[in-house]
Design an enzyme around this catalytic site. Structure first.
Site, PDB file in Angstrom:
ATOM      1  CG  ASP A 328      -2.052   0.832   1.263  1.00 51.06           C
ATOM      2  OD1 ASP A 328      -1.899   2.022   0.982  1.00 51.06           O
ATOM      3  OD2 ASP A 328      -3.148   0.320   1.526  1.00 51.06           O
ATOM      4  NE  ARG A 330      -5.014   2.546   0.402  1.00 49.25           N
ATOM      5  CZ  ARG A 330      -6.036   1.801   0.819  1.00 49.25           C
ATOM      6  NH1 ARG A 330      -7.258   2.184   0.549  1.00 49.25           N
ATOM      7  NH2 ARG A 330      -5.843   0.708   1.517  1.00 49.25           N
TER       8      ARG A 330
END
Ligand SMILES: [Zn+2]
Length: 414
Positions: A328, A330
Site C-alpha cells: 500500500d 496511500r
C-alpha cells in the site's frame, strides 16, 4: 532558441531562481490569509514563492497545451462568478503548522482574500473550488424505490435526486509539515522527491527557502450531504466515508473488489444521517490501486489469477508485494487534513473497516463513534478473497462478515 526554451531557461537561470528570497514570503499556518500570504505558482520567476505549479496532475496537460500553441502562456483565470457556493471555514484547525500540511486551507478563497494582489497582475489561482450539484446513483435509486430512502424535498427530491455540496481540492504540500508527519527530515523528503521524479523539480534541492510544493498528483473531491454548515459543528451528528479511488469498480462495476459497494453504502449512510438532521461527508481521494496505480493493479490481478494454488486470501498481499514492493502507498497520514479543513473533530458513523484509516484519524485527534462495516450481502462473490485478506490483515468490524471456509477467487479464464 525558441520562445519556450527561452522561457524555461529564464525560469531556472534567473537570479531569483538561483537564491534570493521571494518577494512574497509565506508563513504557513498563520491565523489569517493576509498573515499567511498568497501561494504564487506563477510562471514569472519574480513572483513565485512555491515549487511546482497549479492544477496538480493536470499541470502537465497545461504545459502541453502551451507547447502546442493551444493556450497562451500568460493566460490568467477570470474568476468572475466562481466563488464558493458554500461557506467553508475559517476553522481553528487552519492555524498552526501541524493540522493541515497537504492542502491550502485558503485555497477556495483566493479570489476574495487576495483580490488586491490578483488585481495587480499576480498570478494567484484557487487550489480548491466549491460548488453544488445533484447526484443520481443506481444503488441510491434502488434504495429510494425500496423505500429505505424517502423524498424530503431537501436532501432528496421527489424524483429521487440527491442534493450535494461538493469541493475539488488540489494537493499543496508544506514540506516541513509533511516531513514531520512521516518522522523524516525535510532534506530527506526533498531529496527523495527530487531523485525519484527524475529531477523534475530542481528547486526541491536548490531552493530550501521555498517550503511549499504543489505536487503533480491527483487530489480529492468531497461530497457533503445536508447543510454544509453542520460539518465541523459537534451539535450535529456526522456520517463519513473516506474512499480511495478504484476506477474499475467505482465507475465500471468490476466485481473483484468491494470498492463501489462500500462507496454506495457510505452514500446511503450519509443521506440517512442528513435526513436525520445531521450531515454526511464522502471524501474521494485519487489514489488508484492503493496509490500504486492501475498498471500495477492489473499486473497483480494477473498474478493472483494465474497463481498455481488459486486466488486466495493468504496470497492476496504477497502478489501485491511481489509486483510493487509494498502492500500500500496511500499515505493515510495525510488523509485527515481534509477533515481538519472542514473543522471536523468527531465522526459518529464512519463507513469503513480500514485499520489504516481509523488509526490515521485517531492519530490526528479525530474521534470515531462507530465503524460501520460493509453488509455481508453487498460483497460480490469474487471480492470475498479481498475482504477476507483485509480482515486477516487488521480490518475492523469483521464480525459482520461470515467466513466459513477461506474464499477462493476465479482464474484468468474470464
Ligand atoms: Zn476496488
Amino acid at each position: 532558441m525558441s520562445d519556450l526554451s527561452a522561457d524555461l531557461s529564464a525560469l531556472f537561470d534567473s537570479p531569483v531562481a538561483a537564491g534570493p528570497k521571494s518577494a512574497w514570503p509565506l508563513r504557513w499556518g498563520a491565523p489569517t490569509a493576509e498573515q499567511r500570504g498568497p501561494l504564487i505558482a506563477a510562471r514569472d520567476p519574480t513572483q513565485r514563492n512555491v515549487i511546482g505549479t497549479y492544477a496538480g496532475v493536470y499541470s502537465i496537460y497545461r504545459a502541453l497545451a502551451i507547447a502546442a500553441r493551444g493556450l497562451a502562456s500568460n493566460h490568467q483565470p477570470n474568476l468572475t462568478n466562481t466563488s464558493p457556493a458554500a461557506r467553508i471555514g475559517p476553522h481553528p484547525q487552519w492555524a498552526g503548522e501541524d493540522k493541515i500540511v497537504s492542502l491550502d486551507p485558503w485555497g477556495h478563497l483566493v479570489g476574495e482574500v487576495f483580490r488586491a494582489e490578483r488585481a495587480r497582475g499576480i498570478d494567484i489561482r484557487p487550489t480548491i473550488a466549491v460548488t453544488r450539484a445533484h447526484v443520481d446513483m443506481p444503488e441510491i435509486r434502488a434504495a429510494f424505490e425500496a423505500g429505505r430512502i424517502k423524498a424530503d424535498g431537501d436532501v432528496v427530491s421527489a424524483q429521487g435526486l440527491v442534493r450535494v455540496m461538493k469541493a475539488a481540492i488540489d494537493p499543496v504540500w508544506y514540506l516541513p509539515g509533511v516531513a514531520r508527519r512521516f518522522g523524516i527530515t525535510e532534506s530527506d523528503l526533498r531529496e527523495s522527491l527530487h531523485e525519484n521524479t527524475g529531477g523534475m523539480f530542481p528547486e526541491l534541492v536548490s531552493r530550501p527557502d521555498l517550503e511549499v510544493f504543489l505536487p503533480p498528483i491527483g487530489g480529492s473531491t468531497i461530497y457533503c450531504f445536508g447543510d454544509p454548515q453542520k460539518l465541523g459543528d459537534t451539535r450535529y451528528p456526522l456520517a463519513c466515508r473516506v474512499h480511495d479511488e478504484c476506477n474499475g469498480s467505482d465507475v465500471f462495476g468490476s466485481d473483484i473488489c468491494t470498492c463501489r459497494p462500500y462507496l454506495a453504502h457510505g452514500v446511503e449512510l450519509c443521506i440517512e444521517m442528513a435526513q436525520a438532521g445531521g450531515a454526511g461527508l464522502v471524501v474521494y481521494n485519487r489514489k488508484e490501486g492503493r496509490a500504486l496505480g492501475e498498471v500495477t493493479k492489473f499486473l497483480v490481478y494477473n498474478a493472483r489469477k494465474r497463481d498455481r494454488n488459486g486466488d486466495t486470501p493468504a496470497s492476496y498481499f504477497t502478489h501485491t508485494e511481489g509486483v510493487a514492493g509494498v502492500r500500500d502507498m496511500r499515505v493515510q497520514e495525510l488523509m485527515p487534513d481534509v477533515l481538519h479543513w472542514l473543522g471536523i473533530t468527531h465522526i459518529d458513523r464512519f463507513a469503513s473497516m480500514s485499520d489504516m484509516k481509523i488509526d490515521a484519524l485517531t492519530e490526528a485527534g479525530i474521534t470515531i463513534g462507530e465503524s460501520v462495516p460493509l453488509p455481508d450481502g453487498l460483497i460480490p462473490t469474487d471480492a470475498r478473497v479481498e475482504i477476507e485478506a483485509k480482515l486477516a490483515a487488521g480490518y475492523r468490524g469483521g464480525g459482520a462478515i461470515q467466513v466459513e471456509a477461506p474464499a477462493l477467487g476465479r482464474g484468468l479464464g474470464e
